[in-house]
Design an enzyme around this catalytic site. Sequence first.
Site, short mmCIF file in Angstrom:
data_model
loop_
_atom_site.label_atom_id
_atom_site.label_comp_id
_atom_site.label_asym_id
_atom_site.label_seq_id
_atom_site.Cartn_x
_atom_site.Cartn_y
_atom_site.Cartn_z
N LYS A 13 0.80 -1.08 -0.11
CA LYS A 13 0.04 0.08 -0.19
C LYS A 13 0.93 1.09 -0.03
CE LYS A 13 -2.34 -0.93 3.95
NZ LYS A 13 -1.75 -2.07 4.48
N ARG A 84 -10.03 0.63 9.03
CA ARG A 84 -9.60 -0.83 9.23
C ARG A 84 -10.28 -1.72 9.95
NH1 ARG A 84 -3.53 0.16 9.05
NH2 ARG A 84 -2.46 -1.54 9.90
N ARG A 119 12.11 -6.15 5.86
CA ARG A 119 11.54 -4.50 5.49
C ARG A 119 12.39 -3.48 6.14
NH1 ARG A 119 5.34 -2.66 5.45
NH2 ARG A 119 5.78 -2.50 7.84
N ARG A 152 10.91 -1.11 11.33
CA ARG A 152 9.85 -0.64 12.34
C ARG A 152 9.47 -1.65 13.53
NH1 ARG A 152 4.46 0.17 8.92
NH2 ARG A 152 3.85 -1.05 10.62
N ARG A 163 -0.15 -9.09 13.71
CA ARG A 163 -0.67 -8.19 12.72
C ARG A 163 -1.68 -9.03 11.58
NH1 ARG A 163 4.24 -5.34 11.27
NH2 ARG A 163 3.27 -4.19 9.73
P1 AMP Z 1 0.51 0.38 9.36
O1 AMP Z 1 1.83 1.23 9.22
O2 AMP Z 1 -0.70 0.90 8.48
O3 AMP Z 1 0.88 -1.10 9.34
O4 AMP Z 1 -0.16 0.60 10.93
C1 AMP Z 1 0.84 0.62 12.12
C2 AMP Z 1 -0.01 0.58 13.18
O5 AMP Z 1 -0.76 1.48 13.58
C3 AMP Z 1 -1.11 -0.82 13.16
O6 AMP Z 1 -0.59 -1.90 13.52
C4 AMP Z 1 -1.99 -0.01 14.30
O7 AMP Z 1 -1.55 -0.36 15.61
C5 AMP Z 1 -1.88 1.19 14.17
N1 AMP Z 1 -3.04 1.79 12.98
C6 AMP Z 1 -2.97 2.20 11.75
N2 AMP Z 1 -4.02 2.65 11.24
C7 AMP Z 1 -4.71 2.16 12.16
C8 AMP Z 1 -6.40 2.14 11.80
N3 AMP Z 1 -7.24 2.58 10.94
N4 AMP Z 1 -6.96 1.80 13.15
C9 AMP Z 1 -6.53 1.41 14.03
N5 AMP Z 1 -5.19 1.25 14.36
C10 AMP Z 1 -4.44 1.54 13.33
#
Ligand code: AMP
Length: 208
Positions: A13, A84, A119, A152, A163
């Site tokens: 993404k 999400r 990554r 990360r 996740r």
């Molecule tokens: P990402 O970078 O999109 O993988 O997001 C990293 C972390 O941010 C996720 O594992 C969640 O803990 C939090 N997060 C990101 N977007 C959301 C969302 N829309 N709702 C809830 N938690 C989120």
Amino acid sequence: MKIILFGPPGSGKGTQTQRLIQAYKLPKIVTGDILRAKAKTDPQLQALLGSGDLVPDEMICEMVCERLSKPDCRRGYILDGFPRTVKQAEYLREYGVEVDIMFVLKVSDRELLKRLGGRQIHEASGRVYNIHSCPPKEPGKDDETGEPLITRKDDTEKAIKHRLEVYHRATEPVVNFYQTSSIPVVIVDGEQTPGKLFSEIQALLEKN
Ligand code: AMP
């Protein structure tokens, strides 16, 4: 053009969002990035993100809707990482936000585990590398700026597995939510090269 880029962690993404914002000059709303920036001064949030759990719906919904009300979002935007959960999708609808199209990036769990394991990220730009399949020219450094790359905190094996479990349980049902709405949902193959995937997305955007 209001676009949702949807898919599991590691599905690409971020890479597609980068290409879309460059091609269409739209703002990106990347909830993971917003939360990681906030977590720098919030140890509790930092621990939650490191675990791979989702943050509460209320908190993220308010943040996103406030961002969407800004003038630069009038022409459209790319939503990456939001909604999400079905609750978040409902909130968005109740708030009066109707997106134009949703792309769902399909990638097998096996491939995701491989990608997330190696990554590395350039934090400032969102550029993504992988030490196995797409390494930087110089190890640990961003190709364009030479700045250090980071791994990360939630890219550990334990957090990655969690996740993916959270994605299948809480996030995937969002696809069905939109499939039963009037918003076009397009499922694309996230295992093809980023360039081919982007061409497919562009062609679909032009058609819609
Ligand atoms: P990402 O970078 O999109 O993988 O997001 C990293 C972390 O941010 C996720 O594992 C969640 O803990 C939090 N997060 C990101 N977007 C959301 C969302 N829309 N709702 C809830 N938690 C989120």
